[in-house]
Design a protein around this motif. Structure first.
Motif, PDB file in Angstrom:
ATOM      1  N   LYS A  13      17.180  14.190  -6.004  1.00 55.34           N
ATOM      2  CA  LYS A  13      17.655  13.708  -7.302  1.00 55.34           C
ATOM      3  C   LYS A  13      17.036  14.500  -8.447  1.00 55.34           C
ATOM      4  O   LYS A  13      17.707  14.834  -9.412  1.00 55.34           O
ATOM      5  CB  LYS A  13      17.290  12.231  -7.496  1.00 55.34           C
ATOM      6  N   TYR A  14      15.757  14.747  -8.376  1.00 52.99           N
ATOM      7  CA  TYR A  14      15.051  15.273  -9.547  1.00 52.99           C
ATOM      8  C   TYR A  14      14.360  16.619  -9.335  1.00 52.99           C
ATOM      9  O   TYR A  14      13.709  17.119 -10.236  1.00 52.99           O
ATOM     10  CB  TYR A  14      14.015  14.248 -10.030  1.00 52.99           C
ATOM     11  N   GLY A  15      14.427  17.170  -8.129  1.00 50.10           N
ATOM     12  CA  GLY A  15      13.776  18.465  -7.902  1.00 50.10           C
ATOM     13  C   GLY A  15      12.300  18.322  -7.558  1.00 50.10           C
ATOM     14  O   GLY A  15      11.731  17.232  -7.608  1.00 50.10           O
ATOM     15  N   ASP A  16      11.669  19.452  -7.217  1.00 48.47           N
ATOM     16  CA  ASP A  16      10.260  19.470  -6.806  1.00 48.47           C
ATOM     17  C   ASP A  16       9.316  18.927  -7.876  1.00 48.47           C
ATOM     18  O   ASP A  16       8.220  18.480  -7.582  1.00 48.47           O
ATOM     19  CB  ASP A  16       9.816  20.922  -6.526  1.00 48.47           C
ATOM     20  N   TRP A  17       9.776  19.049  -9.104  1.00 48.34           N
ATOM     21  CA  TRP A  17       8.960  18.673 -10.256  1.00 48.34           C
ATOM     22  C   TRP A  17       8.434  17.237 -10.159  1.00 48.34           C
ATOM     23  O   TRP A  17       7.374  16.914 -10.656  1.00 48.34           O
ATOM     24  CB  TRP A  17       9.823  18.847 -11.506  1.00 48.34           C
ATOM     25  N   ILE A  18       9.169  16.377  -9.482  1.00 46.80           N
ATOM     26  CA  ILE A  18       8.777  14.964  -9.444  1.00 46.80           C
ATOM     27  C   ILE A  18       7.623  14.710  -8.486  1.00 46.80           C
ATOM     28  O   ILE A  18       6.918  13.716  -8.604  1.00 46.80           O
ATOM     29  CB  ILE A  18       9.996  14.068  -9.111  1.00 46.80           C
ATOM     30  N   LEU A  19       7.406  15.625  -7.548  1.00 43.71           N
ATOM     31  CA  LEU A  19       6.359  15.402  -6.551  1.00 43.71           C
ATOM     32  C   LEU A  19       5.025  15.989  -7.032  1.00 43.71           C
ATOM     33  O   LEU A  19       4.948  17.154  -7.378  1.00 43.71           O
ATOM     34  CB  LEU A  19       6.731  16.051  -5.221  1.00 43.71           C
ATOM     35  N   TYR A  20       3.982  15.140  -7.023  1.00 40.50           N
ATOM     36  CA  TYR A  20       2.670  15.635  -7.418  1.00 40.50           C
ATOM     37  C   TYR A  20       2.017  16.446  -6.313  1.00 40.50           C
ATOM     38  O   TYR A  20       1.135  17.243  -6.560  1.00 40.50           O
ATOM     39  CB  TYR A  20       1.760  14.475  -7.797  1.00 40.50           C
ATOM     40  N   ASP A  72       0.822  -1.214   0.000  1.00 42.31           N
ATOM     41  CA  ASP A  72       0.000   0.000   0.000  1.00 42.31           C
ATOM     42  C   ASP A  72       0.852   1.258   0.000  1.00 42.31           C
ATOM     43  O   ASP A  72       0.571   2.206  -0.726  1.00 42.31           O
ATOM     44  CB  ASP A  72      -0.932   0.017   1.220  1.00 42.31           C
ATOM     45  N   THR A  73       1.893   1.250   0.852  1.00 38.52           N
ATOM     46  CA  THR A  73       2.762   2.427   0.903  1.00 38.52           C
ATOM     47  C   THR A  73       3.414   2.656  -0.447  1.00 38.52           C
ATOM     48  O   THR A  73       3.526   3.778  -0.914  1.00 38.52           O
ATOM     49  CB  THR A  73       3.891   2.243   1.942  1.00 38.52           C
ATOM     50  N   ARG A  74       3.861   1.560  -1.060  1.00 34.28           N
ATOM     51  CA  ARG A  74       4.505   1.679  -2.365  1.00 34.28           C
ATOM     52  C   ARG A  74       3.539   2.342  -3.352  1.00 34.28           C
ATOM     53  O   ARG A  74       3.896   3.305  -4.042  1.00 34.28           O
ATOM     54  CB  ARG A  74       4.878   0.267  -2.868  1.00 34.28           C
ATOM     55  N   ASN A  75       2.294   1.838  -3.392  1.00 31.92           N
ATOM     56  CA  ASN A  75       1.316   2.425  -4.309  1.00 31.92           C
ATOM     57  C   ASN A  75       1.071   3.890  -4.000  1.00 31.92           C
ATOM     58  O   ASN A  75       0.961   4.723  -4.887  1.00 31.92           O
ATOM     59  CB  ASN A  75      -0.007   1.668  -4.224  1.00 31.92           C
ATOM     60  N   LYS A  76       0.982   4.176  -2.701  1.00 34.69           N
ATOM     61  CA  LYS A  76       0.696   5.547  -2.311  1.00 34.69           C
ATOM     62  C   LYS A  76       1.834   6.470  -2.747  1.00 34.69           C
ATOM     63  O   LYS A  76       1.600   7.553  -3.286  1.00 34.69           O
ATOM     64  CB  LYS A  76       0.516   5.607  -0.792  1.00 34.69           C
ATOM     65  N   ILE A  77       3.057   6.003  -2.524  1.00 33.65           N
ATOM     66  CA  ILE A  77       4.203   6.847  -2.876  1.00 33.65           C
ATOM     67  C   ILE A  77       4.305   7.015  -4.387  1.00 33.65           C
ATOM     68  O   ILE A  77       4.461   8.124  -4.892  1.00 33.65           O
ATOM     69  CB  ILE A  77       5.507   6.250  -2.306  1.00 33.65           C
ATOM     70  N   THR A  78       4.179   5.896  -5.119  1.00 37.64           N
ATOM     71  CA  THR A  78       4.366   6.018  -6.568  1.00 37.64           C
ATOM     72  C   THR A  78       3.242   6.823  -7.220  1.00 37.64           C
ATOM     73  O   THR A  78       3.428   7.404  -8.269  1.00 37.64           O
ATOM     74  CB  THR A  78       4.460   4.635  -7.240  1.00 37.64           C
ATOM     75  N   LYS A  79       2.067   6.851  -6.580  1.00 36.24           N
ATOM     76  CA  LYS A  79       1.007   7.697  -7.127  1.00 36.24           C
ATOM     77  C   LYS A  79       1.355   9.171  -7.002  1.00 36.24           C
ATOM     78  O   LYS A  79       0.836  10.003  -7.733  1.00 36.24           O
ATOM     79  CB  LYS A  79      -0.313   7.426  -6.403  1.00 36.24           C
ATOM     80  N   ASN A  80       2.193   9.496  -6.050  1.00 35.06           N
ATOM     81  CA  ASN A  80       2.568  10.892  -5.838  1.00 35.06           C
ATOM     82  C   ASN A  80       3.827  11.304  -6.582  1.00 35.06           C
ATOM     83  O   ASN A  80       4.303  12.416  -6.417  1.00 35.06           O
ATOM     84  CB  ASN A  80       2.767  11.165  -4.352  1.00 35.06           C
TER      85      ASN A  80
END
Lengths: 622, 182, 120
Positions: C79-86, C25-33
């Motif tokens: 690694k990738y900046g704010d851009w990666i976070l939804y 669940d955590t994995r799904n939650k994180i990758t969705k974001n």
């Protein structure tokens, strides 16, 4: 070749007729007892020439005339005829021509239909509409001419992006544009009415029809876009809070607000300034959307043109329209300050005001979420993403009181009201809470917020459902729309909560099994079509009840242009959708398989249709 | 709050509101105008960062390897992420070959999600410009580097990333590299 | 004794399977974001691109290493900046983003209350 010539010169003629219309309007306006017949004839001719131009573009696509740059860029001889035709508006140039077509069509209908309105008002509306139309003519001819020549003539075109080759997407743009452009009539008409100081109850009931038309089409247009995303983008979602989707949602929110607000104006001649601002905002937001999508300023799934010159033109045009309306608003509109707008707190007026208040909040969330990254980038060159979590956090808490008000509001009477049958209202409320609790008792995540949300949606559901059977209740259109909305929220929530998903890697012949589902990857075979080759994977899936289904998702490789797509296989039933999609994993001999069971998917679409049926009934009433 | 309300209430009579509204729209216009000409292709700022620490395997021997054993201090490296299934890698390969022959740069290969046999054939066919090759079988090391995919190259000096190149290299970029390392 | 061992075993088994489900669940939650940077408008969770697949593996690794959700976001942000976070968290770049809609809501409410509503 010949079609391009015809098309191009028809555009020029259309533009010339537009200029003539200015002159005729000027003459007629000074002497305005009767509407000059020439005006109607000329605006018909303008529409006629645009339709000729549009048809010649369609013909160029049908016969694959690659001397036309637009056809060359977006078509291919092997494409099925249906997609050759829909390819006409699947690109920037063609879709603008479609805009123009709808613009001219609508103003013609307006002139013919608005017979009982004053002549001056009709002329002025025409003038403002012509400002928009001529702007689009110049934009089309100068920066995005659909009839540019290409020499030497190539033998083959570049083809249409395969994800656009989809029936839902073929009719999505025309429907959506009918909605967008319908709001242009509201815009022109409100400017005309403001200038003539005739914003009143009678104007409100006259313009309400146009608001309804564009609202219905916009609703259906958004629905089709969603369905397309669900089927074609292939990851089982239907709304991603992608900027392009937001851009279509914003005018919808403004229109919905206007639709409610105009009821008050129709009844009581108050809130005039507010109605004017909303009417202007509706079209401005549509244009703003066009700018954001076409200029390439956004990063998104569906952005198409990427040419700063075009972006600049729309931007300037958009702000010309904004400043024109700001100017007219401040110059001509005097709020006479009769203190007639004091509403009793428990009345229909107040409930509509509250609706407006919340709708404006929703609009501001979507608007700010969409444009804020652009502003931040410009000011501090920091790039951030604003995604679903932002919208969910800001929208969901406000949705709860909104739903409750939607249930109670329509029960109130104008001016001053008491709630009848309180007992019913309270008992239904308790039933909703209990039911939500029963549904969610096995859930651990976010139990509180979900229970509250579902209870309030259920409440609206029960109240509106009951109202269908109460005979004295007359407002069937409103009730259907609200009922549809409650159904929409409920199906989205249940869809979210009860969807299940299996992601696994499988080779041909392998089986995946867990306590509920058994997935057998039976075989794969190849298929050759005119415009693509595909690998078809065959699955047999059994659920815990022993029901079996066979699925055949595909991996397609389109030839023109060469693009690989995953085609999901979806089994739709009334209560749930089963959705399977496969993907190649680089350098491996297995496929990535994603299988989802999504309950109530169908109900999401149905409830949006129900909402628009509410609009249609309201349109035909009286 | 109170003042604001009074302001909005009387605003219709005051001339300030139109001016305020116009200024508001003008500033939106300017922001959009500027946004139109800014590039919106996103490249994160990884330059001048220390290179990441990671564990990997040697491409030929398959032995475990520490990143500190690959990159030495005071030397210039070009880390190139490549794969035999990646078409642009084929294009840039000849450039890497010539770079190997006439420059000081040590080229290190990161073999990304590849099949060893295919990768070896690839090198047999097109030549091997790499001083060392290590393996990133599941793509996670590439992410440690902040990379997007293949091909991608990092210019490294003194264990710091000088510059990042996304996509295939070309003559111009190679020349730029030569200038940068001087 | 046997009974106790059985009890402990079942307990371990149950807690282990729970843990596994939680990780999933955590994995799904994180990758969705997380935004799939090479895709257009897809989250890592939704995407099946090479980049997204590797990222999913790495998220799994980080979870088993015992990093919290926030630490993982921070790692990818570096690694990738704010851009990666939804989900743009509340920080100096986003105060306006989060607070402006709420401020507008309050102002709207105040205007309605002040101008339109009469109390008895």
């Amino acid at each position: 070749m010949i079609y391009s010539l015809i098309g191009y010169y028809s555009l020029i003629f259309g533009l010339i007729f537009g200029l003539f219309l200015f002159y005729l309007s000027y003459k007629n306006f000074k002497n305005s007892i009767l509407l000059d017949n020439k005006i109607i004839v000329f605006s018909f001719l303008q529409f006629f020439f645009v339709i000729i131009s549009f048809l010649s573009l369609i013909f160029s696509f049908v016969v694959s005339d690659f001397s036309n740059v637009t056809v060359f860029n977006n078509s291919h001889t092997t494409k099925p005829l249906f997609y050759k035709i829909s390819g006409t508006w699947g690109n920037h140039e063609g879709s603008l021509l479609l805009w123009l077509l709808v613009l001219t069509l609508f103003i013609f209908i307006f002139l013919v239909r608005a017979k009982n309105q004053s002549v001056k008002y009709r002329i002025l509306t025409l003038v403002f509409q012509q400002v928009i139309i001529i702007g689009f003519f110049i934009f089309l001819i100068k920066t995005s001419n659909p009839f540019n020549y290409l020499f030497p003539i190539p033998n083959e075109g570049l083809g249409l992006n395969p994800i656009l080759q989809d029936p839902a997407l073929a009719i999505h743009p025309p429907i959506l544009y009918l909605g967008y452009v319908g709001s242009s009539i509201i815009f022109s008409s409100v400017l005309a009415a403001t200038t003539l100081k005739m914003i009143s109850s009678s104007w409100a009931s006259h313009i309400k029809k146009w608001v309804l038309i564009s609202w219905i089409f916009l609703t259906l247009g958004i629905l089709l876009g969603s369905i397309w995303a669900y089927y074609e983008l292939g990851w089982g979602g239907f709304w991603f809070w992608d900027p392009v989707e937001n851009v279509s949602l914003m005018p919808w929110l403004a229109l919905t607000t206007l639709l409610h607000c105009i009821l008050v104006l129709e009844k009581k001649s108050v809130l005039t300034s507010w109605v004017i601002i909303l009417s202007i905002a509706t079209f401005t937001l549509s244009m703003c959307g066009t700018f954001l999508v076409r200029s390439g300023i956004l990063n998104s799934v569906h952005t198409f043109a990427n040419d700063p010159e075009r972006g600049l033109f729309i931007l300037i045009f958009l702000f010309v329209l904004i400043f024109l309306s700001v100017f007219i608003f401040f110059l001509f509109h005097k709020d006479d300050g009769r203190n007639s707008y004091n509403f009793f707190w428990m009345s229909k007026e107040t409930s509509i005001l509250l609706n407006n208040w919340f709708m404006m909040y929703f609009l501001s969330v979507v608007l700010i979420g969409t444009v804020y990254p652009i502003f931040l980038d410009v000011i501090s060159s920091q790039k951030i993403s604003v995604g679903p979590p932002f919208y969910h956090k800001l929208l969901i808490p406000f949705l709860i009181p909104f739903l409750l008000m939607m249930a109670i509001g329509p029960k109130l009477k104008w001016i001053k009201s008491n709630l009848d049958d309180k007992l019913y209202l309270i008992s239904l409320f308790i039933i909703s809470i209990l039911l939500a609790f029963v549904i969610l008792k096995n859930f651990s995540q976010n139990i509180l917020i979900n229970t509250i949300l579902i209870s309030s949606a259920l409440y609206l559901f029960f109240i509106t459902l009951r109202d269908f059977f109460v005979k004295k209740y007359k407002k069937i259109s409103q009730n259907i729309a609200h009922f549809g909305f409650s159904l929409l929220i409920l199906s989205i929530l249940f869809n979210n909560l009860f969807s299940s998903e299996i992601i696994t890697n499988l080779k041909v012949g392998e089986t995946f099994e867990n306590s509920e589902t058994k997935i057998v990857f039976e075989s794969i075979n190849q298929k050759k079509e005119k415009n693509y080759n595909s690998i078809v994977a065959n699955f047999n899936i059994q659920n815990s009840k022993g029901e079996e289904d066979t699925f055949s998702p595909e991996l397609r490789i389109y030839n023109q242009p060469v693009i690989a797509t995953s085609e999901a296989d979806i089994k739709t039933t009334l209560m749930s959708d089963k959705f399977i999609v496969i993907n190649i994993v680089q350098n491996q001999d297995f496929f990535n398989v994603r299988y989802q069971v999504k309950p109530f998917m169908m109900w999401i679409w149905l409830s949006v249709i129900l909402i628009s049926i509410g609009g249609v009934i309201s349109f035909y009433k009286k | 709050m109170e003042e604001l309300l009074v302001f909005t209430k009387n605003s219709m009579k005051i001339k300030i509101l139109p001016i305020f509204v116009i200024l508001f729209f003008v500033s939106i216009f300017l922001a959009f105008y500027k946004g139109l000409y800014d590039s919106n292709i996103y490249t994160p700022d990884v330059n001048r960062k220390n290179i990441p620490v990671f564990q990997t395997k040697n491409f030929y021997s398959g032995k475990n390897l520490e990143s500190s054993n690959i990159f030495e201090v005071d030397k210039t490296y070009l880390l190139n992420i490549w794969s035999s299934w990646c078409l642009p890698c084929r294009q840039e390969h000849s450039l890497l070959m010539s770079l190997k022959l006439n420059s000081e740069i040590n080229i290190i290969g990161m073999n990304y999600k590849d099949n060893k046999k295919n990768a070896k054939n690839f090198l047999k066919e097109l030549g091997n410009p790499y001083k060392d090759i290590f393996v990133d079988s599941d793509g996670t090391i590439a992410i440690e580097w902040g990379a997007y995919g293949v091909p991608e190259s990092f210019l490294i000096y003194n264990n710091k990333i000088i510059k990042k190149y996304i996509g295939p290299l070309n003559e111009e970029l190679i020349n730029e590299m030569r200038i940068l390392i001087k | 004794m046997k009974f106790f061992r059985f009890l402990i075993m079942t307990f371990l088994l149950i807690s282990f399977s729970n843990l596994k489900a939680d990780n999933y669940d955590t994995r799904n939650k994180i990758t969705k974001n997380l935004r799939c940077l090479i895709c257009q408008g897809q989250s890592v969770y939704d995407s099946d691109s090479e980049f997204a697949n590797s990222l999913k593996i790495l998220v799994d690794k980080k979870i088993t290493e015992g990093l919290t959700e926030d630490q993982i976001y921070k790692y990818f942000k570096e690694k990738y900046g704010d851009w990666i976070l939804y989900d743009p968290g509340l920080n100096k770049n986003t105060y306006i983003l989060w607070l402006l809609p709420i401020l507008l809501f309050l102002i709207g409410g105040a205007i309605i209350y002040k101008n339109f509503i009469v109390r008895k």
